[in-house]
Design a protein around this motif. Structure first.
Motif, PDB file in Angstrom:
ATOM      1  N   PRO A  85       2.602  -4.736  -1.782  1.00 59.08           N
ATOM      2  CA  PRO A  85       2.559  -4.391  -3.210  1.00 59.08           C
ATOM      3  C   PRO A  85       1.798  -5.362  -4.102  1.00 59.08           C
ATOM      4  O   PRO A  85       1.139  -4.934  -5.050  1.00 59.08           O
ATOM      5  N   ASN A  86       1.871  -6.658  -3.820  1.00 57.11           N
ATOM      6  CA  ASN A  86       1.206  -7.618  -4.709  1.00 57.11           C
ATOM      7  C   ASN A  86      -0.311  -7.464  -4.729  1.00 57.11           C
ATOM      8  O   ASN A  86      -0.972  -7.926  -5.649  1.00 57.11           O
ATOM      9  N   MET A  87      -0.867  -6.819  -3.701  1.00 62.99           N
ATOM     10  CA  MET A  87      -2.315  -6.625  -3.650  1.00 62.99           C
ATOM     11  C   MET A  87      -2.736  -5.258  -4.192  1.00 62.99           C
ATOM     12  O   MET A  87      -3.935  -4.984  -4.307  1.00 62.99           O
ATOM     13  N   SER A  88      -1.769  -4.406  -4.510  1.00 61.16           N
ATOM     14  CA  SER A  88      -2.113  -3.055  -4.958  1.00 61.16           C
ATOM     15  C   SER A  88      -3.018  -3.025  -6.184  1.00 61.16           C
ATOM     16  O   SER A  88      -3.966  -2.229  -6.241  1.00 61.16           O
ATOM     17  N   PRO A  89      -2.782  -3.873  -7.224  1.00 57.29           N
ATOM     18  CA  PRO A  89      -3.691  -3.829  -8.382  1.00 57.29           C
ATOM     19  C   PRO A  89      -5.145  -4.125  -8.021  1.00 57.29           C
ATOM     20  O   PRO A  89      -6.065  -3.477  -8.540  1.00 57.29           O
ATOM     21  N   ILE A  90      -5.371  -5.087  -7.121  1.00 53.82           N
ATOM     22  CA  ILE A  90      -6.740  -5.406  -6.701  1.00 53.82           C
ATOM     23  C   ILE A  90      -7.327  -4.250  -5.892  1.00 53.82           C
ATOM     24  O   ILE A  90      -8.502  -3.902  -6.035  1.00 53.82           O
ATOM     25  N   ILE A  91      -6.499  -3.657  -5.039  1.00 55.35           N
ATOM     26  CA  ILE A  91      -6.963  -2.526  -4.242  1.00 55.35           C
ATOM     27  C   ILE A  91      -7.357  -1.360  -5.138  1.00 55.35           C
ATOM     28  O   ILE A  91      -8.374  -0.693  -4.911  1.00 55.35           O
ATOM     29  N   LEU A  92      -6.579  -1.109  -6.184  1.00 57.70           N
ATOM     30  CA  LEU A  92      -6.887  -0.002  -7.094  1.00 57.70           C
ATOM     31  C   LEU A  92      -8.199  -0.254  -7.839  1.00 57.70           C
ATOM     32  O   LEU A  92      -8.997   0.665  -8.047  1.00 57.70           O
ATOM     33  N   LYS A  93      -8.435  -1.505  -8.249  1.00 56.99           N
ATOM     34  CA  LYS A  93      -9.718  -1.837  -8.882  1.00 56.99           C
ATOM     35  C   LYS A  93     -10.867  -1.618  -7.903  1.00 56.99           C
ATOM     36  O   LYS A  93     -11.941  -1.127  -8.275  1.00 56.99           O
ATOM     37  N   THR A  94     -10.641  -1.986  -6.647  1.00 57.72           N
ATOM     38  CA  THR A  94     -11.671  -1.807  -5.630  1.00 57.72           C
ATOM     39  C   THR A  94     -11.950  -0.332  -5.396  1.00 57.72           C
ATOM     40  O   THR A  94     -13.114   0.088  -5.286  1.00 57.72           O
ATOM     41  N   ILE A  95     -10.897   0.471  -5.338  1.00 56.32           N
ATOM     42  CA  ILE A  95     -11.068   1.912  -5.140  1.00 56.32           C
ATOM     43  C   ILE A  95     -11.854   2.517  -6.295  1.00 56.32           C
ATOM     44  O   ILE A  95     -12.743   3.358  -6.085  1.00 56.32           O
ATOM     45  N   ALA A  96     -11.562   2.092  -7.530  1.00 56.37           N
ATOM     46  CA  ALA A  96     -12.277   2.626  -8.695  1.00 56.37           C
ATOM     47  C   ALA A  96     -13.769   2.358  -8.591  1.00 56.37           C
ATOM     48  O   ALA A  96     -14.603   3.243  -8.856  1.00 56.37           O
ATOM     49  N   ALA A  97     -14.137   1.134  -8.196  1.00 57.86           N
ATOM     50  CA  ALA A  97     -15.560   0.793  -8.044  1.00 57.86           C
ATOM     51  C   ALA A  97     -16.176   1.527  -6.858  1.00 57.86           C
ATOM     52  O   ALA A  97     -17.305   2.025  -6.933  1.00 57.86           O
ATOM     53  N   PHE A  98     -15.433   1.600  -5.772  1.00 53.84           N
ATOM     54  CA  PHE A  98     -15.925   2.232  -4.550  1.00 53.84           C
ATOM     55  C   PHE A  98     -16.181   3.724  -4.757  1.00 53.84           C
ATOM     56  O   PHE A  98     -17.198   4.269  -4.311  1.00 53.84           O
ATOM     57  N   LYS A  99     -15.266   4.387  -5.452  1.00 57.66           N
ATOM     58  CA  LYS A  99     -15.383   5.837  -5.644  1.00 57.66           C
ATOM     59  C   LYS A  99     -16.557   6.207  -6.555  1.00 57.66           C
ATOM     60  O   LYS A  99     -17.078   7.322  -6.473  1.00 57.66           O
TER      61      LYS A  99
END
Length: 311
Positions: A99-113
């Motif tokens: 869970p602690n990495m979820s915010p970074i993962i979501l930012k990465t997904i936004a850029a990736f998509k």
């Protein structure tokens, strides 16, 4: 002006020879000479000075060749991007993350998509061991997990490939009106008489803490990180939070809470890793996503370095 003309002048400049360049490029010397002459006529400048022993760029030629190299690199990047887009069309990516990495993962997904809109991404949150198990079982392409010094042995499984993403110190989040908010840093003894909201997945750390310093007053135990922080914002508890989580935290930005460094007798650092199974194919989409994730982490580290007093 054509791409092959740019390729020719770059190769001739590198080899200082039309004949050697022709061999390297599998083109006749006369073909290269004719193409360079046409380019020189088109531009109205002399790109090369030809002697019996060498063909070397003129002063103006050096500038043209430099621009040609840049143009060729840009074109290769464009072709690689197009190839990657084509290869990733309709691909799927499964990620399991703590869970602690979820915010970074979501930012990465936004850029990736934005760059790969057709890739379907499935993300599942889980505890440290859940991420490792999902990776070993082959149900996820990439696992994003965390360890402390005492638990790094969990990544030593022969089937796991792992790489460090970042390390983060542990902080304590307290309400703005808490007496702890006035302290520069907090020790374990400072926390013993304050109600704590606890994330149920951190049981090993809780056990170690209580063995060394005595019982904590655990008011609530939850499986949702936002609830632990909300209880601090409401003035009910204090809680622990990795330093990587303090940026963009809404409760911090609203001034409802503050975070303080947590100081124990040994460094309390949480390390985050990406992991994958040796038995599962390392897909192009997984590799590309990790490139985007690494970039997002570099931005995060820069912000923490530039703004060390966020807390």
């Amino acid at each position: 002006m054509y791409l092959e003309q740019l390729t020719y002048i770059v190769e001739v400049a590198k080899t200082k020879s039309i004949s050697i360049a022709s061999k390297n490029l599998h083109v006749s010397p006369s073909g290269i000479s004719q193409s360079i002459n046409q380019l020189e006529n088109e531009l109205g400048i002399k790109i090369f000075t030809r002697t019996k022993t060498a063909t070397v760029p003129t002063d103006e030629g050096y500038k043209i060749i430099e621009k040609a190299e840049e143009a060729i690199i840009k074109l290769l990047e464009f072709k690689e991007s197009a190839r990657m887009h084509a290869s990733l069309k309709n691909e799927e990516l499964h990620i399991t993350v703590v869970p602690n990495m979820s915010p970074i993962i979501l930012k990465t997904i936004a850029a990736f998509k934005k760059d790969y809109p057709n890739v379907k991404i499935k993300i599942i949150e889980g505890l440290q061991q859940d991420v490792i198990n999902a990776t070993l079982e082959g149900s996820t392409d990439i696992g994003i997990t965390s360890t402390r010094t005492t638990s790094e042995y969990l990544l030593s499984h022969a089937e796991l490939i792992n790489e460090k993403l970042l390390s983060s110190s542990l902080m304590v989040m307290v309400n703005k009106n808490s007496p702890l908010a006035n302290k520069k840093e907090l020790s374990p003894q400072d926390l013993l008489n304050h109600p704590v909201s606890w994330y149920y997945g951190a049981n090993q750390f809780l056990h170690e803490f209580m063995e060394m310093y005595g019982p904590l007053d655990i008011l609530i135990t939850v499986n949702n990180l936002d609830m632990t922080r909300r209880s601090v914002a409401e003035g009910l508890t204090i809680t622990f939070i990795p330093e990587i989580s303090i940026l963009d935290d809404p409760y911090i930005s609203q001034g409802l809470v503050t975070v303080k460094p947590f100081v124990m007798h040994y460094p309390l650092v949480q390390t985050f890793w990406w992991i994958r199974s040796r038995k599962r194919k390392y897909s192009h989409v997984a590799k590309e996503f990790l490139n985007y994730l690494t970039f997002q982490i570099s931005i995060l580290n820069s912000r923490l370095h530039i703004n060390p007093n966020n807390h």
